[in-house]
Scaffold this motif. Structure first.
Motif: not given
Length: 493
Positions: A118-129
């Protein structure tokens, strides 16, 4: 007799001045300066610089290292929050893209918080990271990356060990022209540090990419390309064996060892250790003792040299037991923790300790946090040498930077020269020993007639330079087979 004469060079530790005559890629003769007979060769006045055998990095992942410098560096992130924030800032500065955004170098073992999807989702949105840990044993994904690569993620978003390796290989599937250009640049940077050869343990079928690169003009280094167990049948059916020169490799490419991973890493807390981790468990043994013994038995018949990745002391015991029972020598890669009773077994069994001294500085905090009373056996270079082992130094780039002088400095000082006290200084080795372990045993023998003209010219004596200068040793030139692969400008070549 034609060739090249390096005039007015000194040998480390000696005030005497010599001329070195190179013919057909090898050292032909070494004369006292001014006493050489007339030779029909190009002569280069080296101005009293020091000449020594060129350096080898015995453990790299060359493609990963080349890509590392073209990705977001997260090594300074002190928490998962900081890492995610760095990703967010970097994405905000980029034009929107559909490609996977990749970061490298994070060290979650020391973070005060834990990575979450969730932390990475919040930072990146829909861009795959996808963020790759500094030791390559862990990858942190957001939900978009999980969907792109068909990976089922738990709440942490983390993949460890083989799933992480597989995802990292997938991230490396870039156009050959792009990767090859990056590899060439990384190799030339290594040549500028005096490196003449690397053992490349990239986790893929590695022969063909190197043949392609050499056909395309790559000529900065010698390369020994490793093989992994999943490709052993392919290699054997093709007549490959460790040390064999690869046809079409212009004399620069040989077959490397067979790399076998049997445990994890300290940062990922998967190194297989005798003492339990604070949170419980002993790490992972990813290849059982029986499976390793069977593999080494097969390797004995194939002409491959086994190189077994073993970081934890329990993993090193398993590896040494297998070497002994199989009746075969080889290498142990890393040997970061070793039981005292296993020190003499390296020399007795003919097993080289292929070690990466910079890891001692990178992992000291993780080791101390796990076993505050038990790190006197960590990275035991002096103890291994005293017990009769042979050391081979490397970087494990991109886990640490591909710079043998930084590695040798770590081996000899047990310090980053940053004001922190040396870590376990009783395990430091001498400069002569570090240089020998970085030149395949050639440094102590000097520059001799008949040796390959794989040489480095230095602006200062590596045996007497202050510690800070040794760590950042000024390299004047590097030669592979008598050909300059790096010239700092003074030679006018």
């Amino acid at each position: 007799m034609t060739g090249l004469v390096l005039e007015a060079v000194r040998l480390p530790g000696s005030g005497s001045v010599y001329d070195v005559h190179i013919v057909d890629g090898a050292v032909a003769r070494v004369f006292p300066h001014g006493n050489a007979p007339r030779i029909d060769s190009l002569s280069l006045d080296c101005g009293g610089r020091y000449v020594a055998p060129g350096l080898w990095d015995e453990h790299v992942h060359m493609t990963q290292w080349a890509m590392h410098s073209n990705r977001l560096d997260l090594s300074s992130a002190a928490s998962a929050q900081e890492a995610a924030a760095a990703v967010g800032r970097s994405l905000a500065e980029e034009a929107p893209e559909e490609t996977t955004f990749v970061g490298v170098g994070f060290r979650d073992a020391l973070w005060r918080d834990s990575p979450t999807r969730d932390l990475l989702d919040a930072a990146a949105g829909d861009r795959p990271v996808a963020l790759v840990s500094h030791d390559l044993h862990c990858v942190w994904l957001n939900s978009a990356a999980g969907r792109r690569y068909g990976v089922e993620l738990d709440g942490s978003g983390l993949l460890r060990e083989e799933p992480a390796f597989g995802l990292t290989r997938e991230l490396g599937r870039l156009p050959d022209a792009v990767v090859d250009k990056w590899v060439d640049s990384a190799a030339r940077a290594a040549a500028a540090r005096g490196v003449v050869g690397v053992v490349d343990l990239e986790m893929t079928w590695n022969r063909d990419p190197w043949l392609r690169r050499i056909a395309g003009g790559f000529d900065a280094l010698r390369v020994e390309a490793g093989v992994y167990p999943e490709d052993l049948d392919r290699a054997v059916s093709g007549g490959m064996r460790t040390g064999q020169e690869v046809p079409g490799g212009s004399g620069l490419l040989r077959v490397g060892p067979l790399k076998v991973l049997i445990d994890g890493s300290l940062n990922t807390r998967t190194a297989y250790c005798v003492d339990p981790y604070p949170f419980g468990g002993h790490g992972l043994l990813t290849v059982s003792a029986g499976e390793l013994l069977a593999l080494l038995g097969r390797v004995r018949e194939t002409g491959f040299l086994p190189a077994v990745h073993a970081i934890g002391d329990a993993a090193n015991q398993v590896a040494l037991d297998a070497f002994e029972r199989a009746g075969i020598g080889g290498r142990i890669e890393h040997a970061q923790f070793v039981r005292r009773e296993d020190f003499p077994r390296f020399g007795a069994l003919g097993v080289t300790a292929s070690v990466q001294p910079l890891h001692a500085l990178d992992d000291r905090d993780a080791a101390e946090s796990n076993w505050p009373e038990g790190t006197d056996r960590a990275f035991p270079l002096r103890s291994l040498l005293d017990a009769g082992a042979t050391l081979a130094l490397g970087s494990d780039a991109p886990v640490a930077r591909l710079d043998p002088w930084a590695g040798m400095s770590a081996a000899t000082t047990r310090s980053a020269l940053d004001g922190r006290p040396p870590w376990q200084p009783q395990e430091a080795i001498t400069r002569e020993q570090a240089l020998d372990a970085s030149t395949r045993g050639r440094f102590g023998l000097g520059v001799r007639a008949g040796d390959p003209a794989d040489l480095v010219l230095l602006d200062t004596d590596p045996l007497t330079a202050p510690d800070s200068q040794f760590a950042a040793m000024p390299v004047a030139a590097t030669l592979v087979a008598g050909r300059f692969t790096y010239d700092g400008g003074w030679a006018g070549l």
